[in-house]
Design a protein around this motif. Structure first.
Motif, PDB file in Angstrom:
ATOM      1  N   ASN A 126      -6.480   6.247   4.373  1.00 42.58           N
ATOM      2  CA  ASN A 126      -5.225   6.987   4.228  1.00 42.58           C
ATOM      3  C   ASN A 126      -4.138   6.191   3.508  1.00 42.58           C
ATOM      4  OD1 ASN A 126      -4.624   5.276   6.253  1.00 42.58           O
ATOM      5  ND2 ASN A 126      -4.433   6.851   7.850  1.00 42.58           N
ATOM      6  N   ARG A 127      -4.468   4.949   3.060  1.00 40.64           N
ATOM      7  CA  ARG A 127      -3.540   4.180   2.223  1.00 40.64           C
ATOM      8  C   ARG A 127      -4.333   3.516   1.110  1.00 40.64           C
ATOM      9  NH1 ARG A 127       1.461   4.173   4.625  1.00 40.64           N
ATOM     10  NH2 ARG A 127       2.290   2.693   3.130  1.00 40.64           N
ATOM     11  N   ILE A 128      -3.675   3.275  -0.014  1.00 38.55           N
ATOM     12  CA  ILE A 128      -4.330   2.642  -1.154  1.00 38.55           C
ATOM     13  C   ILE A 128      -3.475   1.447  -1.600  1.00 38.55           C
ATOM     14  CG2 ILE A 128      -3.245   4.276  -2.779  1.00 38.55           C
ATOM     15  CD1 ILE A 128      -5.817   4.069  -4.475  1.00 38.55           C
ATOM     16  N   PRO A 129      -4.113   0.310  -1.939  1.00 44.55           N
ATOM     17  CA  PRO A 129      -3.317  -0.861  -2.329  1.00 44.55           C
ATOM     18  C   PRO A 129      -2.694  -0.714  -3.715  1.00 44.55           C
ATOM     19  CG  PRO A 129      -5.660  -1.371  -2.396  1.00 44.55           C
ATOM     20  CD  PRO A 129      -5.546   0.009  -1.839  1.00 44.55           C
ATOM     21  N   VAL A 130      -1.480  -1.237  -3.841  1.00 43.38           N
ATOM     22  CA  VAL A 130      -0.738  -1.208  -5.101  1.00 43.38           C
ATOM     23  C   VAL A 130      -0.091  -2.581  -5.317  1.00 43.38           C
ATOM     24  CG1 VAL A 130      -0.222   1.271  -4.984  1.00 43.38           C
ATOM     25  CG2 VAL A 130       1.378  -0.353  -3.976  1.00 43.38           C
ATOM     26  N   THR A 136       0.856  -1.185   0.000  1.00 39.91           N
ATOM     27  CA  THR A 136       0.000   0.000   0.000  1.00 39.91           C
ATOM     28  C   THR A 136       0.889   1.230   0.000  1.00 39.91           C
ATOM     29  OG1 THR A 136      -0.091   0.095   2.418  1.00 39.91           O
ATOM     30  CG2 THR A 136      -1.863  -1.114   1.323  1.00 39.91           C
ATOM     31  N   VAL A 137       0.336   2.352  -0.485  1.00 37.48           N
ATOM     32  CA  VAL A 137       1.037   3.628  -0.378  1.00 37.48           C
ATOM     33  C   VAL A 137       0.082   4.668   0.227  1.00 37.48           C
ATOM     34  CG1 VAL A 137       2.611   3.183  -2.300  1.00 37.48           C
ATOM     35  CG2 VAL A 137       0.451   4.373  -2.731  1.00 37.48           C
ATOM     36  N   LYS A 138       0.673   5.745   0.712  1.00 40.87           N
ATOM     37  CA  LYS A 138      -0.141   6.799   1.336  1.00 40.87           C
ATOM     38  C   LYS A 138      -0.983   7.516   0.289  1.00 40.87           C
ATOM     39  CE  LYS A 138       3.720   8.009   3.445  1.00 40.87           C
ATOM     40  NZ  LYS A 138       4.853   8.666   3.744  1.00 40.87           N
ATOM     41  N   ILE A 139      -2.173   7.968   0.704  1.00 40.01           N
ATOM     42  CA  ILE A 139      -3.007   8.788  -0.178  1.00 40.01           C
ATOM     43  C   ILE A 139      -3.687   9.860   0.667  1.00 40.01           C
ATOM     44  CG2 ILE A 139      -4.955   7.157  -0.029  1.00 40.01           C
ATOM     45  CD1 ILE A 139      -5.591   7.992  -2.975  1.00 40.01           C
ATOM     46  N   LYS A 140      -3.758  11.070   0.095  1.00 41.06           N
ATOM     47  CA  LYS A 140      -4.419  12.180   0.795  1.00 41.06           C
ATOM     48  C   LYS A 140      -5.788  12.402   0.192  1.00 41.06           C
ATOM     49  CE  LYS A 140      -1.301  14.787   3.315  1.00 41.06           C
ATOM     50  NZ  LYS A 140      -0.353  15.873   3.407  1.00 41.06           N
ATOM     51  N   ASN A 141      -6.711  12.850   1.014  1.00 45.82           N
ATOM     52  CA  ASN A 141      -8.086  13.190   0.601  1.00 45.82           C
ATOM     53  C   ASN A 141      -8.909  11.978   0.171  1.00 45.82           C
ATOM     54  OD1 ASN A 141      -7.430  15.898   1.005  1.00 45.82           O
ATOM     55  ND2 ASN A 141      -6.723  16.089  -1.099  1.00 45.82           N
ATOM     56  N   GLU A 147      -3.812   2.731 -12.196  1.00 46.66           N
ATOM     57  CA  GLU A 147      -3.029   3.926 -12.483  1.00 46.66           C
ATOM     58  C   GLU A 147      -1.566   3.648 -12.130  1.00 46.66           C
ATOM     59  OE1 GLU A 147      -5.361   7.478 -11.717  1.00 46.66           O
ATOM     60  OE2 GLU A 147      -3.524   8.446 -11.017  1.00 46.66           O
ATOM     61  N   VAL A 148      -0.649   4.097 -12.999  1.00 45.27           N
ATOM     62  CA  VAL A 148       0.773   3.882 -12.732  1.00 45.27           C
ATOM     63  C   VAL A 148       1.230   4.859 -11.652  1.00 45.27           C
ATOM     64  CG1 VAL A 148       3.103   3.931 -13.688  1.00 45.27           C
ATOM     65  CG2 VAL A 148       1.225   2.983 -15.045  1.00 45.27           C
ATOM     66  N   VAL A 149       1.743   4.303 -10.577  1.00 49.46           N
ATOM     67  CA  VAL A 149       2.219   5.106  -9.450  1.00 49.46           C
ATOM     68  C   VAL A 149       3.717   5.367  -9.598  1.00 49.46           C
ATOM     69  CG1 VAL A 149       2.516   5.089  -6.946  1.00 49.46           C
ATOM     70  CG2 VAL A 149       0.442   4.149  -7.963  1.00 49.46           C
ATOM     71  N   ILE A 150       4.470   4.335  -9.968  1.00 53.56           N
ATOM     72  CA  ILE A 150       5.909   4.479 -10.255  1.00 53.56           C
ATOM     73  C   ILE A 150       6.178   3.702 -11.546  1.00 53.56           C
ATOM     74  CG2 ILE A 150       8.278   4.212  -9.441  1.00 53.56           C
ATOM     75  CD1 ILE A 150       7.216   3.797  -6.630  1.00 53.56           C
ATOM     76  N   GLU A 151       6.750   4.401 -12.523  1.00 55.71           N
ATOM     77  CA  GLU A 151       7.094   3.745 -13.773  1.00 55.71           C
ATOM     78  C   GLU A 151       8.511   3.188 -13.654  1.00 55.71           C
ATOM     79  OE1 GLU A 151       5.963   6.209 -17.032  1.00 55.71           O
ATOM     80  OE2 GLU A 151       7.060   4.960 -18.460  1.00 55.71           O
ATOM     81  N   TYR A 200      -2.672  11.672  -4.266  1.00 52.92           N
ATOM     82  CA  TYR A 200      -3.780  12.564  -3.936  1.00 52.92           C
ATOM     83  C   TYR A 200      -5.025  12.062  -4.636  1.00 52.92           C
ATOM     84  CZ  TYR A 200      -0.297  15.534  -1.905  1.00 52.92           C
ATOM     85  OH  TYR A 200       0.729  15.996  -1.120  1.00 52.92           O
ATOM     86  N   SER A 201      -6.074  11.843  -3.885  1.00 52.32           N
ATOM     87  CA  SER A 201      -7.336  11.370  -4.448  1.00 52.32           C
ATOM     88  C   SER A 201      -7.935  12.486  -5.326  1.00 52.32           C
ATOM     89  CB  SER A 201      -8.277  11.031  -3.288  1.00 52.32           C
ATOM     90  OG  SER A 201      -9.493  10.573  -3.779  1.00 52.32           O
ATOM     91  N   PRO A 202      -8.619  12.193  -6.449  1.00 49.43           N
ATOM     92  CA  PRO A 202      -9.006  10.849  -6.887  1.00 49.43           C
ATOM     93  C   PRO A 202      -7.908  10.133  -7.678  1.00 49.43           C
ATOM     94  CG  PRO A 202      -9.930  12.485  -8.366  1.00 49.43           C
ATOM     95  CD  PRO A 202      -9.191  13.247  -7.298  1.00 49.43           C
TER      96      PRO A 202
END
Ligand code: SF4
Length: 115
Positions: free
Chosen positions: A61-65, A52-57, A96-100, A89-91
């Motif tokens: 407060n974390r989203i799975p990856v 998971t990584v952190k996510i704001k809004n 979605e690619v988080v790190i390429e 940052y939501s949405p």
């Protein structure tokens, strides 16, 4: 020298024996996937990463990856350190690619849900 392993390629969990001195000859497998897993695990072990990584809004407060492909086992620690630094940052959309090309390993880190 022989090495014992449990195959993780399916829930059957066959007990494998890999003969390192005989070109990584695998016994105990019930299918070809076990042979492939046994050889690879002792020559070039890799894993998919889920985390998971952190996510704001977002609603959490974390989203799975996950990684889009397998990563060498000895590089997992480096990838996890990269994930610690990420804050989204939501949405955010699913896939979605988080790190390429994370750590230059030729795989991406992608989200596994939207938020
Ligand atoms: S050898 Fe085949 S049947 Fe046995 S655990 Fe591995 S994938 Fe499953």
């Amino acid at each position: 020298m022989k090495q014992e392993l449990i195959c993780i390629a399916c829930p059957m969990g066959c007990h494998l024996e890999v003969d390192i001195d005989d070109n990584y000859f695998v016994t105990g497998n019930q299918c070809k996937r076990g042979e492939i897993y046994g050889k690879k695990e002792l020559t070039n072990p890799t894993r998919l990463i889920t985390s998971t990584v952190k996510i704001k809004n977002g609603i959490n407060n974390r989203i799975p990856v996950k990684s889009s492909g397998e990563v060498p086992k000895d590089k997992i620690f480096l990838v996890m350190k990269e994930l610690e630094r990420i804050e989204l940052y939501s949405p955010v959309k699913m896939n979605e690619v988080v790190i390429e090309n994370v750590c230059g390993l030729g795989v991406n880190i992608i989200t596994t849900r939207s938020m």
